[in-house]
Design an enzyme around this catalytic site. Structure first.
Site, PDB file in Angstrom:
ATOM      1  N   GLU A 134       0.826  -1.217   0.000  1.00 30.18           N
ATOM      2  CA  GLU A 134       0.000   0.000   0.000  1.00 30.18           C
ATOM      3  C   GLU A 134       0.857   1.263   0.000  1.00 30.18           C
ATOM      4  O   GLU A 134       1.702   1.434   0.882  1.00 30.18           O
ATOM      5  CB  GLU A 134      -0.927  -0.019   1.236  1.00 30.18           C
ATOM      6  CG  GLU A 134      -1.937   1.105   1.231  1.00 30.18           C
ATOM      7  CD  GLU A 134      -2.929   1.033   2.403  1.00 30.18           C
ATOM      8  OE1 GLU A 134      -3.061  -0.040   3.031  1.00 30.18           O
ATOM      9  OE2 GLU A 134      -3.557   2.062   2.676  1.00 30.18           O
TER      10      GLU A 134
ATOM     11  N   LYS B 237      -7.186  -0.546  11.827  1.00 31.50           N
ATOM     12  CA  LYS B 237      -6.583  -1.028  10.583  1.00 31.50           C
ATOM     13  C   LYS B 237      -5.399  -0.138  10.225  1.00 31.50           C
ATOM     14  O   LYS B 237      -4.357  -0.607   9.771  1.00 31.50           O
ATOM     15  CB  LYS B 237      -7.626  -1.035   9.459  1.00 31.50           C
ATOM     16  CG  LYS B 237      -7.178  -1.719   8.176  1.00 31.50           C
ATOM     17  CD  LYS B 237      -6.494  -0.790   7.197  1.00 31.50           C
ATOM     18  CE  LYS B 237      -6.063  -1.533   5.933  1.00 31.50           C
ATOM     19  NZ  LYS B 237      -5.315  -0.659   5.005  1.00 31.50           N
TER      20      LYS B 237
ATOM     21  N   ASP C 251       4.456 -13.813  12.230  1.00 31.60           N
ATOM     22  CA  ASP C 251       3.109 -14.234  11.864  1.00 31.60           C
ATOM     23  C   ASP C 251       2.143 -13.068  12.068  1.00 31.60           C
ATOM     24  O   ASP C 251       1.699 -12.806  13.194  1.00 31.60           O
ATOM     25  CB  ASP C 251       2.733 -15.445  12.744  1.00 31.60           C
ATOM     26  CG  ASP C 251       1.395 -16.048  12.397  1.00 31.60           C
ATOM     27  OD1 ASP C 251       0.559 -15.357  11.776  1.00 31.60           O
ATOM     28  OD2 ASP C 251       1.162 -17.214  12.765  1.00 31.60           O
TER      29      ASP C 251
ATOM     30  N   HIS D 174      -1.931  11.045  -0.356  1.00 32.48           N
ATOM     31  CA  HIS D 174      -2.021   9.669  -0.843  1.00 32.48           C
ATOM     32  C   HIS D 174      -2.063   9.610  -2.361  1.00 32.48           C
ATOM     33  O   HIS D 174      -1.556   8.667  -2.970  1.00 32.48           O
ATOM     34  CB  HIS D 174      -3.291   9.053  -0.254  1.00 32.48           C
ATOM     35  CG  HIS D 174      -3.443   7.593  -0.514  1.00 32.48           C
ATOM     36  ND1 HIS D 174      -2.635   6.657   0.067  1.00 32.48           N
ATOM     37  CD2 HIS D 174      -4.306   6.919  -1.303  1.00 32.48           C
ATOM     38  CE1 HIS D 174      -2.998   5.461  -0.349  1.00 32.48           C
ATOM     39  NE2 HIS D 174      -4.006   5.587  -1.175  1.00 32.48           N
TER      40      HIS D 174
HETATM   41  P1  NAD Z   1       9.735 -22.517  16.707  1.00 34.12           P
HETATM   42  O1  NAD Z   1       9.182 -23.770  17.259  1.00 34.12           O
HETATM   43  O2  NAD Z   1      10.198 -22.508  15.298  1.00 34.12           O
HETATM   44  O3  NAD Z   1      10.948 -22.018  17.614  1.00 34.12           O
HETATM   45  C1  NAD Z   1      10.932 -22.018  18.981  1.00 34.12           C
HETATM   46  C2  NAD Z   1      12.077 -22.890  19.471  1.00 34.12           C
HETATM   47  O4  NAD Z   1      13.296 -22.202  19.314  1.00 34.12           O
HETATM   48  C3  NAD Z   1      11.936 -23.198  20.935  1.00 34.12           C
HETATM   49  O5  NAD Z   1      11.362 -24.463  21.069  1.00 34.12           O
HETATM   50  C4  NAD Z   1      13.345 -23.150  21.491  1.00 34.12           C
HETATM   51  O6  NAD Z   1      13.817 -24.421  21.818  1.00 34.12           O
HETATM   52  C5  NAD Z   1      14.194 -22.574  20.355  1.00 34.12           C
HETATM   53  N1  NAD Z   1      14.946 -21.379  20.759  1.00 34.12           N
HETATM   54  C6  NAD Z   1      16.243 -21.114  20.473  1.00 34.12           C
HETATM   55  N2  NAD Z   1      16.623 -19.936  20.989  1.00 34.12           N
HETATM   56  C7  NAD Z   1      15.550 -19.418  21.611  1.00 34.12           C
HETATM   57  C8  NAD Z   1      15.305 -18.196  22.321  1.00 34.12           C
HETATM   58  N3  NAD Z   1      16.266 -17.262  22.498  1.00 34.12           N
HETATM   59  N4  NAD Z   1      14.082 -17.975  22.806  1.00 34.12           N
HETATM   60  C9  NAD Z   1      13.081 -18.876  22.630  1.00 34.12           C
HETATM   61  N5  NAD Z   1      13.246 -20.052  21.995  1.00 34.12           N
HETATM   62  C10 NAD Z   1      14.474 -20.334  21.472  1.00 34.12           C
HETATM   63  O7  NAD Z   1       8.723 -21.274  16.791  1.00 34.12           O
HETATM   64  P2  NAD Z   1       7.570 -20.797  17.756  1.00 34.12           P
HETATM   65  O8  NAD Z   1       7.885 -19.391  18.067  1.00 34.12           O
HETATM   66  O9  NAD Z   1       7.300 -21.722  18.889  1.00 34.12           O
HETATM   67  O10 NAD Z   1       6.304 -20.862  16.787  1.00 34.12           O
HETATM   68  C11 NAD Z   1       6.110 -19.869  15.821  1.00 34.12           C
HETATM   69  C12 NAD Z   1       5.499 -20.459  14.584  1.00 34.12           C
HETATM   70  O11 NAD Z   1       4.270 -21.117  14.891  1.00 34.12           O
HETATM   71  C13 NAD Z   1       5.132 -19.399  13.578  1.00 34.12           C
HETATM   72  O12 NAD Z   1       5.602 -19.825  12.315  1.00 34.12           O
HETATM   73  C14 NAD Z   1       3.609 -19.387  13.586  1.00 34.12           C
HETATM   74  O13 NAD Z   1       3.107 -18.979  12.339  1.00 34.12           O
HETATM   75  C15 NAD Z   1       3.285 -20.797  13.903  1.00 34.12           C
HETATM   76  N6  NAD Z   1       1.960 -21.126  14.476  1.00 34.12           N
HETATM   77  C16 NAD Z   1       1.086 -20.174  14.904  1.00 34.12           C
HETATM   78  C17 NAD Z   1      -0.130 -20.535  15.471  1.00 34.12           C
HETATM   79  C18 NAD Z   1      -1.062 -19.474  15.986  1.00 34.12           C
HETATM   80  O14 NAD Z   1      -0.702 -18.313  15.998  1.00 34.12           O
HETATM   81  N7  NAD Z   1      -2.252 -19.805  16.451  1.00 34.12           N
HETATM   82  C19 NAD Z   1      -0.442 -21.908  15.605  1.00 34.12           C
HETATM   83  C20 NAD Z   1       0.474 -22.848  15.167  1.00 34.12           C
HETATM   84  C21 NAD Z   1       1.696 -22.470  14.616  1.00 34.12           C
END
Ligand code: NAD
Length: 428
Positions: free
Chosen positions: A83, A267, A283, A381
């Site tokens: 946009e 928005k 996300d 705009h």
């Molecule tokens: P992830 O599982 O990819 O990463 C998290 C992992 O990274 C942890 O398990 C940890 O072991 C590791 N890690 C390493 N260094 C870290 C640090 N400094 N801090 C925290 N963890 C560290 O990702 P996530 O964040 O658990 O999940 C995000 C993903 O899930 C996104 O892609 C999202 O789109 C998706 N998702 C979203 C939903 C929702 O929003 N409802 C549902 C399902 C999946």
């Protein structure tokens, strides 16, 4: 901010000059700049690992919002958005905020909520008591699901049990597992822990666990930003600073009380925030879901921000909302552009990233309110919109600008007119 050597403003530079200036300002390597600009961005093989049935990649413009001072730190803000006007407005409003010391921002600990739905329980109160009695053991079990997270100081923090008694299928139990996910967005962390916990919960409660999933209403992970803009900075050719301040507050009051206005108001906030969320590989659907649910938390959908007059007459802006973003996990480390965007911003943690993003939301909100309450949204705009219309009409790169300019001068910005001008020029 201008290029020291040429005195040109950032927006007046070529793309290569902008990249060179960013490298000079942030120390970003040539490799990272190539990733940021997309020249060495996401390739097919990487994309193929991210989602299913990949047939290619899809590019969007990435712009840099300038002038952002967040907690006294200079930040270059990467924004991915289709946009027009959003990046320009964010940069301009950040400049106004800078006149009052920039943005002050903070973010809560990265505590996310996971929900577990427990059905088929005969005595809900007894099951609730039994689960609460085992709270400590359940937290230990949940914490064991991610040893790395535990080592990093994160892990399970709390467990709450609620009885839902107004559902269409009759009463059931809901467990909230609260985990500190540190620098991750946390969805996978939470969902993994919940799945691990569910047989234990079934044993203790005697019930049947159905859903085990993160809640996007991340209301324990709020981020907030504020700014205080001196009246001099608000003055325009047509309006005094005092007038602009009063008009912005009047415009905000509309959103504070009316859901039809609040939807568009919020928005506008998300225009800025989503663009940074996207640029950093986070996300944006999760952030959107949290934002709008939080905006309706009183039972009536309202403005996420607040604008008021300060003690010295300055314009005070405040924004507080859930913001679940990570600097690790998800696509943040997989998408080359996302990693480069995080480096460009110089954020060291998920909290710091959230502080910048919420500041961008507040800036964007002011941009829209200020424009609408003074000159109207279309003036600024339209020039940008005209460029998009000219491009949509099929104008080659060298002709987009002159066709857009002609349409603006004629006061008639429409794809039909752009095609007409294009055809006339081609016939010459
Ligand atoms: P992830 O599982 O990819 O990463 C998290 C992992 O990274 C942890 O398990 C940890 O072991 C590791 N890690 C390493 N260094 C870290 C640090 N400094 N801090 C925290 N963890 C560290 O990702 P996530 O964040 O658990 O999940 C995000 C993903 O899930 C996104 O892609 C999202 O789109 C998706 N998702 C979203 C939903 C929702 O929003 N409802 C549902 C399902 C999946």
């Amino acid at each position: 901010m201008s290029d020291k050597k040429s005195n040109l403003k950032f927006y007046e530079l070529s793309i290569d000059q902008r990249l060179a200036l960013l490298a000079e300002e942030t120390g970003l390597s040539a490799d990272d700049l190539a990733k940021l600009s997309g020249r060495a961005g996401l390739n097919e093989a990487q994309a193929d690992h991210m989602i299913e049935n990949v047939v290619g990649t899809y590019a969007l413009p990435l712009g840099i919002a300038r002038n952002f001072l967040v907690n006294g730190r200079e930040v270059q803000v990467p924004m991915v958005i289709e946009e027009p006007s959003v990046v320009a407005a964010a940069s301009f409003m950040a400049k106004l905020a800078r006149a009052g010391g920039g943005f002050t921002a903070s973010a809560d600990a990265s505590e996310m909520i996971g929900q577990m739905q427990v059905l088929d329980i005969a005595d809900l109160n007894a099951a609730k008591k039994a689960l609460e009695a085992e709270r400590a053991a359940l937290l230990v079990a949940a914490g064991e699901s991610d040893p790395l997270l535990k080592k990093l100081g994160g892990g399970a923090r709390d467990l709450q049990v609620r009885i839902i008694d107004d559902s269409p299928i009759g009463p059931f139990l809901v467990i909230h597992l609260i985990m500190d996910v540190r620098d991750a967005m946390g969805a996978n962390v939470i969902n993994t822990a919940l799945e691990r916990l569910s047989p234990v919960v079934e044993r203790i409660s005697g019930g049947r666990v159905l859903l085990r999933i993160l809640s996007n209403l991340a209301d324990r992970r709020l981020a907030r930003a504020s700014c205080a803009i001196p009246l001099e900075a608000l003055t325009t050719n047509e309006f005094s600073g005092e007038d602009v301040c009063a008009r912005v507050i009047e415009a905000w009051a509309f959103a504070a009380t009316d859901p039809y206005r609040a939807a568009t108001h919020n928005k506008g906030i998300m225009n800025g925030m989503d663009a940074v969320v996207l640029a950093t590989g986070n996300d944006w659907r999760a952030v959107e879901a949290g934002a709008h649910t939080y905006a309706a938390r009183s039972g009536k959908y309202t403005s996420l921000s607040k604008w008021s007059k300060g003690k010295n007459g300055e314009l005070i802006g405040e924004l507080e909302m859930p913001l679940a973003v990570g600097t690790v996990g998800g696509a943040t480390r997989v998408h080359p552009g996302a990693g480069a965007a995080l480096k460009l911003m110089g954020v060291a943690s998920a909290r710091e990233l959230a502080e910048v993003i919420v500041s961008v939301g507040l800036a964007q909100n002011l941009g829209a309110l200020r424009a609408m309450a003074t000159e109207g949204i279309q003036r600024g705009h339209m020039a940008l919109h005209a460029r998009q219309v000219a491009a949509a009409a099929g104008a080659p790169p060298g002709m987009v600008e002159p066709i857009a300019e002609q349409m603006v001068n004629e006061g008639h910005i429409h794809i039909d007119r752009a095609v007409e001008i294009l055809n006339t020029w081609r016939a010459k």
